[in-house]
Design an enzyme around this catalytic site. Structure first.
Site, PDB file in Angstrom:
ATOM      1  N   TRP A  99     -14.564  -9.638  35.349  1.00 42.50           N
ATOM      2  CA  TRP A  99     -13.108  -9.754  35.217  1.00 42.50           C
ATOM      3  C   TRP A  99     -12.587  -8.818  34.131  1.00 42.50           C
ATOM      4  CZ3 TRP A  99     -11.275 -11.408  39.403  1.00 42.50           C
ATOM      5  CH2 TRP A  99     -11.845 -12.477  40.098  1.00 42.50           C
ATOM      6  N   ASP A 166      -7.261 -12.648  28.442  1.00 44.16           N
ATOM      7  CA  ASP A 166      -7.360 -13.344  29.723  1.00 44.16           C
ATOM      8  C   ASP A 166      -8.053 -14.674  29.424  1.00 44.16           C
ATOM      9  OD1 ASP A 166      -8.066 -14.359  32.196  1.00 44.16           O
ATOM     10  OD2 ASP A 166      -9.043 -12.532  32.927  1.00 44.16           O
ATOM     11  N   LYS A 190      -8.365 -22.643  37.477  1.00 43.40           N
ATOM     12  CA  LYS A 190      -9.615 -23.085  36.867  1.00 43.40           C
ATOM     13  C   LYS A 190      -9.415 -24.383  36.077  1.00 43.40           C
ATOM     14  CE  LYS A 190     -11.169 -19.128  38.372  1.00 43.40           C
ATOM     15  NZ  LYS A 190     -10.993 -17.878  37.681  1.00 43.40           N
TER      16      LYS A 190
END
Ligand SMILES: *Cc1c(COP(=O)(O)O)cnc(C)c1O
Length: 355
Positions: A99, A166, A190
């Site tokens: 990511w 992030d 999440k």
């Protein structure tokens, strides 16, 4: 059979949040209408959004001068929205996983992008520590929890330039010092809500400094000015997020949440460390409290498929590791009850005994 949901994302939500969301889909606030069919500018929905923003600020102790936004496009759209709004001459990124690398790739399209440090050579099993953040870059981007590799940055680091994070997979898992960040973003799926919405926490005074034209929808200022209502926001995930936030507050906020998360993760990591057949993949000090990655020791590797089947038959869902790590990954987000973690440990022990 009881199912234990260890899915990495979308992932487990508190049962109560799912039930309240289902109720609002059938009948929102006894209005006789579904939350799916009312105007996002109705009083009822405006109240939902306002309370969600206010609980964000309260739970995360967000200082004055920051805005909270709910946007479409997931965390992945933020990979380019960040450079659109912050990149002027160069940017700096910490490469701690797939990511992080995807975020960095987008910045490269804007100009000079410095990879300050990377753990890619070690398949991202640790978080680099000894690096120097270039003071002449516009911002420094980090990924606090590396969902795929099970590593996590457990502290809020100091940065001499605006720090952008992030936090898709560890937001609301512990208290954070928001004042150290210029911007925090993440996908909701999440630890917060169903997929479809991303959250952004941004320090207002840092915006408006780049010289490029920013497309209207990609400009944070647009969404700040319109209170996340420039266009129709993802109403249902925002509603669920509100229910998650209410529950977090009712259960003692992030200090309590962090205690529970530490307890659950230690339970599982201890079981792995004491096992004859399993071994963790991440360096101990960087182990994630959210995603626990482990494999079978080399001499038992042939049994991986057997264990997956064994675990599935006992209700363990979503424990197959990401293809880039292999083995197993148990995602034990906020909503994961300790009973399910214990059930997985019992299952691991049972398997170990019979071989
Ligand atoms: C899941 C995840 C993403 C991607 O989120 P999308 O909302 O699917 O774009 C980005 N970063 C991290 C750390 C993630 O865990």
């Amino acid at each position: 059979m009881k199912k234990h949901n260890f899915s990495a994302g979308p992932s487990i939500l508190p049962r109560e949040v799912i039930e309240k969301t289902a109720q609002a889909v059938l009948d929102f606030n006894n209005s006789g209408l579904s939350v799916l069919e009312i105007s996002h500018r109705s009083k009822g929905f405006e109240a939902v959004l306002a309370e969600a923003v206010s609980l964000f600020k309260e739970l995360l102790n967000i200082p004055e001068g920051y805005s909270v936004l709910f946007l479409g496009g997931g965390a992945s759209l933020q990979f380019c929205m960040v450079p659109f709004n912050f990149f002027e001459t160069k940017a700096a990124y910490l490469n701690t996983g797939v990511w992080a690398a995807k975020a960095m790739k987008e910045a490269k399209g804007f100009g000079e992008t410095i990879e300050v440090a990377s753990s890619k050579g070690a398949n991202y099993t640790f978080i680099p520590k000894d690096y120097v953040i270039p003071t002449d870059a516009d911002y420094f981007h980090i990924t606090t929890n590396n969902t795929i590799y099970g590593t996590e940055l457990h502290t809020d680091i100091d940065s001499p330039i605006p720090l952008i994070a992030d936090m898709s997979s560890d937001i609301f898992s512990r208290p954070i010092d928001v004042s150290k960040y210029a911007l925090i973003y993440g996908g909701a799926q999440k630890n917060l809500a169903p997929a479809g919405v991303a959250f952004v926490i941004v320090k207002d005074e840092l915006l408006g400094k780049v010289s490029r034209y920013i497309p209207t929808m990609l400009n944070y200022k647009t969404h700040i000015a319109e209170g996340s209502m420039f266009n129709t926001p993802p109403v249902l995930p925002i509603y669920s997020a509100l229910e998650t936030l209410r529950l977090l507050k009712a259960n003692g906020g992030l200090v309590e949440m962090q205690k529970k998360n530490i307890y659950k993760a230690e339970l599982l990591y201890n079981a792995i460390d004491n096992s004859r057949i399993f071994v963790g993949t991440a360096v101990k000090e960087d182990r994630s409290l959210m995603n626990v990655c482990f494999v079978m020791k080399p001499e038992y590797q042939a049994l991986e498929a057997d264990f997956l089947k064994f675990a599935q038959e006992r209700g363990m869902d979503g424990i197959k590791g990401h293809r880039s790590v292999g083995g197993f990954r148990a995602s034990i987000y906020n909503a994961m009850p300790v009973e399910s973690v214990q059930a997985l440990i019992d299952c691991m022990n049972e398997f170990e005994k019979q071989i």
